[in-house]
Design an enzyme around this catalytic site. Sequence first.
Site, PDB file in Angstrom:
ATOM      1  N   GLU A 108     -13.409  -4.863   0.140  1.00  0.00           N
ATOM      2  CA  GLU A 108     -14.554  -5.557  -0.442  1.00  0.00           C
ATOM      3  C   GLU A 108     -14.253  -7.005  -0.817  1.00  0.00           C
ATOM      4  O   GLU A 108     -15.172  -7.783  -1.089  1.00  0.00           O
ATOM      5  CB  GLU A 108     -15.044  -4.790  -1.671  1.00  0.00           C
ATOM      6  CG  GLU A 108     -15.708  -3.463  -1.318  1.00  0.00           C
ATOM      7  CD  GLU A 108     -16.106  -2.644  -2.520  1.00  0.00           C
ATOM      8  OE1 GLU A 108     -15.601  -2.932  -3.622  1.00  0.00           O
ATOM      9  OE2 GLU A 108     -16.904  -1.700  -2.359  1.00  0.00           O
ATOM     10  N   GLU A 125       1.651  12.369   1.255  1.00  0.00           N
ATOM     11  CA  GLU A 125       2.037  11.745  -0.011  1.00  0.00           C
ATOM     12  C   GLU A 125       3.454  12.099  -0.443  1.00  0.00           C
ATOM     13  O   GLU A 125       4.007  11.482  -1.344  1.00  0.00           O
ATOM     14  CB  GLU A 125       1.065  12.117  -1.118  1.00  0.00           C
ATOM     15  CG  GLU A 125       1.154  13.560  -1.566  1.00  0.00           C
ATOM     16  CD  GLU A 125       0.233  13.850  -2.740  1.00  0.00           C
ATOM     17  OE1 GLU A 125       0.758  14.215  -3.804  1.00  0.00           O
ATOM     18  OE2 GLU A 125      -0.997  13.688  -2.585  1.00  0.00           O
TER      19      GLU A 125
END
Length: 271
Positions: free
Chosen positions: A79, A110
């Site tokens: 963004e 992860e």
Amino acid sequence: MINTTEQDSHYSSLEQLSVAELLQHINREDKTVPDAVEKALPQIEKLAVAVAEKMKAGGRLFYIGAGTSGRLGVVDASECPPTFGVSFDMVVGIIAGGDSAIRKAVEFAEDDAEQAWIDLQEYSISSKDVLVGIAASGGTPYVIGGLRRANEEGLITGCIVCNAGSPVAAEAQFPVEVVTGPEFVTGSTRMKAGTAQKLVLNMLSTTVMIQLGRVKGNKMVDMQLSNHKLIDRGTRMIMQEIGVEETVAASLLKEHGSVRKAVDFYTNNNS
């Protein structure tokens, strides 16, 4: 000791509650998140100052995380270009398991403590840059390993976690610990913890971009004009800033491609 994000919910027998009751209880829990963020403001300030200093000197900001935390980092990074007009490689979000993990969980991604630094090498990361690890639990090996290696390579490191005294925070030079407590659905850190991380990311990137001069007054003068809504907004911003009619403002915006350039051109040629 169990992390607070893994402790049992304050509510039980959720399946027996009405929709109204579920919504009321979730909302009650969500209201506690801004207070938790407020307590971490001094930590957020230290991280924001460090990031801004590095970026003013030409550095970049990297986020790493897994699952929800990784997705939030990718969202914040993606963004920044349309909002502030910066290049797409200035703020970079990396998620464990690669871009496919944005939509679909990648099993055990992860848990690889070496992979984050390997992923970061694709961007030629260096000591000029800043690395922020995002992990609700504060125990994600992918994030711990990335931060540890970044420290060894001379980078500034920070983190956003939702448990106190975590391994991730121990690796970060500028830790941000927003302790949000047990989730409404036990262990579902996409809820309060995710909301807290999103709030901190909003604060961090917005504050840094303002420090970099990417906002004038309170306006996104460098935003990308990628749709009609933003073109209309940019036109109004020019009208307000230099006091011209809509047709003139629209013409200036079309000619110069940004609010800042349009205003600067008009000001320089009409002073």
